[in-house]
Design a protein around this motif. Structure first.
Motif, PDB file in Angstrom:
ATOM      1  N   PHE A  11       1.335  -1.185  -0.137  1.00 14.53           N
ATOM      2  CA  PHE A  11       0.332   0.246   0.073  1.00 14.53           C
ATOM      3  C   PHE A  11       0.504   1.481   0.098  1.00 14.53           C
ATOM      4  O   PHE A  11       0.810   2.449   0.020  1.00 14.53           O
ATOM      5  CB  PHE A  11      -1.350  -0.567   1.163  1.00 14.53           C
ATOM      6  CG  PHE A  11      -1.428  -1.077   1.013  1.00 14.53           C
ATOM      7  CD1 PHE A  11      -2.972  -0.368   0.191  1.00 14.53           C
ATOM      8  CD2 PHE A  11      -1.927  -2.498   1.042  1.00 14.53           C
ATOM      9  CE1 PHE A  11      -4.407  -1.195  -0.062  1.00 14.53           C
ATOM     10  CE2 PHE A  11      -3.473  -3.440   0.903  1.00 14.53           C
ATOM     11  CZ  PHE A  11      -3.971  -2.518   0.032  1.00 14.53           C
ATOM     12  N   ASN A  12       2.612   1.287  -0.383  1.00 18.62           N
ATOM     13  CA  ASN A  12       3.074   2.303  -0.156  1.00 18.62           C
ATOM     14  C   ASN A  12       3.401   2.584  -1.413  1.00 18.62           C
ATOM     15  O   ASN A  12       3.944   3.435  -2.258  1.00 18.62           O
ATOM     16  CB  ASN A  12       4.207   2.255   0.963  1.00 18.62           C
ATOM     17  CG  ASN A  12       4.197   1.986   2.501  1.00 18.62           C
ATOM     18  OD1 ASN A  12       2.787   3.082   2.266  1.00 18.62           O
ATOM     19  ND2 ASN A  12       5.043   1.511   3.002  1.00 18.62           N
ATOM     20  N   ASP A  13       3.388   1.623  -2.665  1.00 25.17           N
ATOM     21  CA  ASP A  13       3.423   1.562  -4.030  1.00 25.17           C
ATOM     22  C   ASP A  13       2.512   0.667  -4.641  1.00 25.17           C
ATOM     23  O   ASP A  13       2.878  -0.471  -4.959  1.00 25.17           O
ATOM     24  CB  ASP A  13       4.886   1.387  -4.509  1.00 25.17           C
ATOM     25  CG  ASP A  13       5.830   1.454  -5.272  1.00 25.17           C
ATOM     26  OD1 ASP A  13       4.924   2.186  -6.420  1.00 25.17           O
ATOM     27  OD2 ASP A  13       6.228   1.615  -6.303  1.00 25.17           O
ATOM     28  N   ILE A  14       1.398   1.496  -4.674  1.00 23.34           N
ATOM     29  CA  ILE A  14       0.728   0.106  -5.466  1.00 23.34           C
ATOM     30  C   ILE A  14       0.575   0.015  -6.872  1.00 23.34           C
ATOM     31  O   ILE A  14       0.192  -1.262  -7.557  1.00 23.34           O
ATOM     32  CB  ILE A  14      -1.041   1.027  -4.725  1.00 23.34           C
ATOM     33  CG1 ILE A  14      -1.224   1.154  -3.399  1.00 23.34           C
ATOM     34  CG2 ILE A  14      -2.377   0.406  -5.922  1.00 23.34           C
ATOM     35  CD1 ILE A  14      -2.540   2.370  -2.813  1.00 23.34           C
ATOM     36  N   LYS A  15       0.869   1.107  -6.695  1.00 26.28           N
ATOM     37  CA  LYS A  15       0.942   1.092  -8.928  1.00 26.28           C
ATOM     38  C   LYS A  15       1.995   0.158  -8.719  1.00 26.28           C
ATOM     39  O   LYS A  15       1.928  -0.658  -9.922  1.00 26.28           O
ATOM     40  CB  LYS A  15       1.660   2.313  -9.621  1.00 26.28           C
ATOM     41  CG  LYS A  15       1.638   1.983 -11.190  1.00 26.28           C
ATOM     42  CD  LYS A  15       1.608   3.571 -11.660  1.00 26.28           C
ATOM     43  CE  LYS A  15       2.203   3.689 -12.701  1.00 26.28           C
ATOM     44  NZ  LYS A  15       3.122   3.209 -13.422  1.00 26.28           N
ATOM     45  N   GLN A  16       2.928  -0.151  -8.494  1.00 27.23           N
ATOM     46  CA  GLN A  16       4.598  -1.448  -8.526  1.00 27.23           C
ATOM     47  C   GLN A  16       3.659  -2.240  -8.519  1.00 27.23           C
ATOM     48  O   GLN A  16       3.830  -3.666  -9.277  1.00 27.23           O
ATOM     49  CB  GLN A  16       5.744  -0.928  -7.733  1.00 27.23           C
ATOM     50  CG  GLN A  16       6.296  -1.263  -7.817  1.00 27.23           C
ATOM     51  CD  GLN A  16       7.399  -1.532  -9.427  1.00 27.23           C
ATOM     52  OE1 GLN A  16       7.031  -0.886  -9.789  1.00 27.23           O
ATOM     53  NE2 GLN A  16       7.780  -2.770  -9.731  1.00 27.23           N
ATOM     54  N   SER A  17       3.286  -2.511  -6.675  1.00 32.71           N
ATOM     55  CA  SER A  17       2.490  -3.784  -6.866  1.00 32.71           C
ATOM     56  C   SER A  17       1.674  -4.799  -7.446  1.00 32.71           C
ATOM     57  O   SER A  17       1.908  -5.669  -8.354  1.00 32.71           O
ATOM     58  CB  SER A  17       1.771  -3.587  -5.505  1.00 32.71           C
ATOM     59  OG  SER A  17       2.500  -3.280  -4.471  1.00 32.71           O
TER      60      SER A  17
END
Length: 168
Positions: A11-17
Motif C-alpha cells: 500500500f506504499n507503492d500500489i502501482k508497482q505492486s
C-alpha cells in the motif's frame, strides 16, 4: 497465516505492486486495479480500518481474479465492482471487450487490441478467433475474423471495426 505468504499489494507503492501482478497496462486492467486499491487505501485511512490482505491478482480464463481476505463489506463491494467492470473491458486499453479464445487461451481484448495481438502471432491469417465461452450470436460475430462482441453497424458485411479499417 504462514510466514511465506506476503500481501500482493504494497500500500506504499500500489502501482508497482499491481504491475508486478498484471503487467504494465495503465490504460487497461492494471490501471483499474491501481485505482481500486488507491481508493481502498483512502477508505481505510479515513475509517481507520486495516488494509485488506491480497493473496493474488491475476488473469485466469480471460477474467480478472483478485484473491483477498477482508471482512469489510464496503471494500468487498469495491473489489467486486472492479472485477465486474474489468471483465467487460479490454485488458490493455479499457475499451469495451468480450472474452475471446485466441490460440487456446482465453483473453479479454477489444477488437483493436485483439487484432494487434493476433496479427503479430499469425500475420498470414484473417480468421483469428475461435470458440467463445458464451454461445455465439451471429449478429455479434465478425464475418471475417470471428471476433465476438463488436460489429461496425455502418458495415453491411457484418465486420468488426478492425476488419472494416483493414478492408478485409
Amino acid at each position: 497465516m504462514a510466514d511465506d505468504v506476503t500481501n500482493a499489494i504494497d500500500f506504499n507503492d500500489i502501482k508497482q505492486s499491481v504491475e508486478e501482478n498484471l503487467g504494465s497496462t495503465p490504460e487497461g486492467w492494471s490501471g483499474l486495479v491501481t485505482a481500486l486499491f488507491t481508493e481502498v487505501k483512502e477508505y481505510c485511512n479515513l475509517k481507520g480500518a486495516t488494509y485488506p490482505f491480497v493473496f493474488q491478482i491475476k488473469e485466469k480464463l480471460g477474467e480478472l481474479r483478485i484473491y483477498h481476505r477482508c471482512d469489510d463489506r464496503q471494500i468487498q463491494s469495491m473489489i467486486t465492482a472492479t472485477i465486474a467492470r474489468a471483465n467487460r473491458t479490454c485488458e490493455r486499453c479499457s475499451n469495451a471487450a468480450e472474452t475471446q479464445l485466441l490460440d487456446g487461451w482465453y483473453t479479454t481484448l477489444c477488437c483493436w487490441c485483439a487484432h494487434d495481438v493476433a496479427s503479430k502471432r499469425h500475420p498470414e491469417r484473417k480468421r483469428h478467433f475461435g470458440v467463445r465461452k458464451t454461445r455465439v450470436r451471429d449478429r455479434m460475430t465478425c464475418g471475417v475474423c470471428g471476433y465476438y462482441g463488436q460489429i461496425d453497424r455502418t458495415d453491411d458485411r457484418n465486420r468488426c471495426p478492425a476488419c472494416v479499417k483493414k478492408d478485409w
